[in-house]
Design an enzyme around this catalytic site. Sequence first.
Site, mmCIF file in Angstrom:
data_model
loop_
_atom_site.group_PDB
_atom_site.id
_atom_site.type_symbol
_atom_site.label_atom_id
_atom_site.label_comp_id
_atom_site.label_asym_id
_atom_site.label_seq_id
_atom_site.Cartn_x
_atom_site.Cartn_y
_atom_site.Cartn_z
ATOM 1 N N ASN A 10 6.942 29.270 31.418
ATOM 2 C CA ASN A 10 7.580 28.093 32.017
ATOM 3 C C ASN A 10 9.081 28.277 31.827
ATOM 4 O O ASN A 10 9.592 28.077 30.734
ATOM 5 C CB ASN A 10 7.066 26.830 31.311
ATOM 6 C CG ASN A 10 7.727 25.571 31.840
ATOM 7 O OD1 ASN A 10 8.470 25.605 32.823
ATOM 8 N ND2 ASN A 10 7.453 24.452 31.186
ATOM 9 N N TRP A 11 9.727 28.697 32.910
ATOM 10 C CA TRP A 11 11.163 29.006 32.795
ATOM 11 C C TRP A 11 12.011 27.735 32.729
ATOM 12 O O TRP A 11 13.183 27.795 32.434
ATOM 13 C CB TRP A 11 11.616 29.877 33.985
ATOM 14 C CG TRP A 11 10.974 31.236 34.048
ATOM 15 C CD1 TRP A 11 10.065 31.767 33.165
ATOM 16 C CD2 TRP A 11 11.181 32.246 35.055
ATOM 17 N NE1 TRP A 11 9.705 33.032 33.566
ATOM 18 C CE2 TRP A 11 10.369 33.356 34.718
ATOM 19 C CE3 TRP A 11 11.964 32.316 36.202
ATOM 20 C CZ2 TRP A 11 10.329 34.523 35.489
ATOM 21 C CZ3 TRP A 11 11.929 33.469 36.978
ATOM 22 C CH2 TRP A 11 11.121 34.565 36.620
ATOM 23 N N LYS A 12 11.423 26.598 33.053
ATOM 24 C CA LYS A 12 12.158 25.321 33.067
ATOM 25 C C LYS A 12 13.419 25.466 33.925
ATOM 26 O O LYS A 12 13.397 26.164 34.930
ATOM 27 C CB LYS A 12 12.443 24.862 31.628
ATOM 28 C CG LYS A 12 11.172 24.867 30.768
ATOM 29 C CD LYS A 12 11.305 24.193 29.433
ATOM 30 C CE LYS A 12 9.981 24.252 28.698
ATOM 31 N NZ LYS A 12 10.011 23.590 27.391
ATOM 32 N N HIS A 96 3.984 17.976 32.583
ATOM 33 C CA HIS A 96 4.641 18.537 31.400
ATOM 34 C C HIS A 96 5.283 17.398 30.598
ATOM 35 O O HIS A 96 5.764 16.426 31.174
ATOM 36 C CB HIS A 96 5.697 19.561 31.828
ATOM 37 C CG HIS A 96 6.234 20.330 30.666
ATOM 38 N ND1 HIS A 96 7.205 19.820 29.837
ATOM 39 C CD2 HIS A 96 5.902 21.545 30.168
ATOM 40 C CE1 HIS A 96 7.450 20.708 28.874
ATOM 41 N NE2 HIS A 96 6.671 21.759 29.058
ATOM 42 N N GLU A 98 8.049 17.088 29.268
ATOM 43 C CA GLU A 98 9.436 16.778 29.658
ATOM 44 C C GLU A 98 9.446 15.892 30.903
ATOM 45 O O GLU A 98 10.304 15.022 31.041
ATOM 46 C CB GLU A 98 10.212 18.087 29.874
ATOM 47 C CG GLU A 98 10.526 18.754 28.533
ATOM 48 C CD GLU A 98 10.597 20.267 28.574
ATOM 49 O OE1 GLU A 98 10.749 20.852 29.659
ATOM 50 O OE2 GLU A 98 10.490 20.873 27.482
ATOM 51 N N GLU A 168 -0.308 21.011 24.820
ATOM 52 C CA GLU A 168 1.025 21.261 24.269
ATOM 53 C C GLU A 168 1.432 20.099 23.366
ATOM 54 O O GLU A 168 1.954 19.080 23.856
ATOM 55 C CB GLU A 168 2.052 21.391 25.398
ATOM 56 C CG GLU A 168 1.747 22.513 26.370
ATOM 57 C CD GLU A 168 3.010 22.965 27.103
ATOM 58 O OE1 GLU A 168 3.378 24.136 26.944
ATOM 59 O OE2 GLU A 168 3.624 22.144 27.792
ATOM 60 N N GLY A 174 9.598 23.658 21.944
ATOM 61 C CA GLY A 174 11.024 23.935 21.778
ATOM 62 C C GLY A 174 11.551 23.672 20.377
ATOM 63 O O GLY A 174 12.751 23.670 20.149
ATOM 64 N N SER A 214 6.169 26.549 21.219
ATOM 65 C CA SER A 214 6.739 27.578 20.346
ATOM 66 C C SER A 214 5.840 28.811 20.172
ATOM 67 O O SER A 214 5.775 29.387 19.081
ATOM 68 C CB SER A 214 7.131 26.983 18.982
ATOM 69 O OG SER A 214 8.120 25.982 19.159
ATOM 70 N N GLY A 235 7.425 28.603 26.872
ATOM 71 C CA GLY A 235 8.738 28.206 27.375
ATOM 72 C C GLY A 235 9.803 29.215 26.979
ATOM 73 O O GLY A 235 9.951 30.265 27.605
HETATM 74 P P1 PGA Z 1 8.338 26.348 24.154
HETATM 75 O O1 PGA Z 1 7.948 25.455 25.426
HETATM 76 O O2 PGA Z 1 7.502 27.602 24.233
HETATM 77 O O3 PGA Z 1 9.812 26.658 24.343
HETATM 78 O O4 PGA Z 1 8.060 25.551 22.953
HETATM 79 C C1 PGA Z 1 6.622 25.362 25.864
HETATM 80 C C2 PGA Z 1 6.535 24.464 27.068
HETATM 81 O O5 PGA Z 1 7.320 23.498 27.163
HETATM 82 O O6 PGA Z 1 5.708 24.686 27.968
#
Ligand code: PGA
Length: 251
Positions: A10-12, A96, A98, A168, A174, A214, A235
Site C-alpha cells: 500500500n503505497w498510500k 483502510h 486512514e 490491520e 505506521g 508494521s 505500507g
Molecule cells: P504500515 O502500514 O506497514 O506502514 O504499518 C500498513 C497499512 O496501512 O496498510
Amino acid sequence: MSSRTMVAGNWKMNTTPAEGERLAQDIMETVGTPATKVVFGVPSIQLMSIKALTDKHENYFVAAQNMHHEDGGAYTGELSAAMLAAVEIDYVILGHSERRDYFGEEDGLIGMKVAKALAAGIKPIYCCGEKLDIREAGNHEHVVGKQIEQALFSLSPQQMKDVVIAYEPVWAIGTGVTASPEQAQQMHAFIRGIIARQFGDAIAEDTTILYGGSVKPGNAAELFEQPDVDGGLVGGASLKADGFAEIIKAR
Ligand code: PGA
C-alpha cells in the site's frame, strides 16, 4: 503454495509516477516470478502505468486505494468502479483505517463500495482492525467481528469468494509496533471462523486473510508462518524495493 497467499503493498500518498514505475520494476526484477500473488496498491494517477508494467509479469497485480460507491455523477475528485474496471484494475483497497479516520468512512458506506467493486469485477481488499483502547479493553474480537458483519454479511457466498480481508490493528499501522504472531493468528482464526459461520467452511478455507501493521523484512516470516495468516498488506516497507522483495520471498 496455497492459492490463498498474497503480499500487497500500500503505497498510500507516496511516489511520483516515475518513482512508482522504478519501484515496481525494481521489485519485479529482484523477485522474478513470485511464489505468491503480489499486489501494488498505487496512487490513482499511476493505476494505468503500473498496470501496463505488471501485465508483462506473472503473478503481479494492481490495486486502487479507494473508490466511490456511486456509479457516476457530481462527486468531484472521485473514481468509480466502472472507471477502474475499464482499465482492468484487479483489486481495490477499501475501508483502510486512514480512510475511516481522516475521511469519516464507516462500515455501511464501505459495504456499499465492496458490493459495487464486486459488481464491476474488481476484487475488494477489505480492511478491518481495532484501535489500541479497544484492544486494551479486550473488545477487539467483538469490534472486528462487527466490522466484518456490517460490511460483508449481506454478500452472497459467490461474491464472498472474491473478497480479500486485511486485518490491520490500528495501533500497529505506521507505528513500528507489530502484532505478535500469536495475536495475529488468534484474530485471523477468529475472522475465518465468522466467515465460515456466515458463508460456509469451503469459502472460509479459501478466503485470503492478510495481516497489516508494521510488517517488515525482519518480522514477515514469523507472521506468515501462522496457519491463518495468508500474507501481508504492507505500507512503509513496500516503498523500498529490496525490503519488499524480501517480504515477498518470505511468503
Ligand atoms: P504500515 O502500514 O506497514 O506502514 O504499518 C500498513 C497499512 O496501512 O496498510
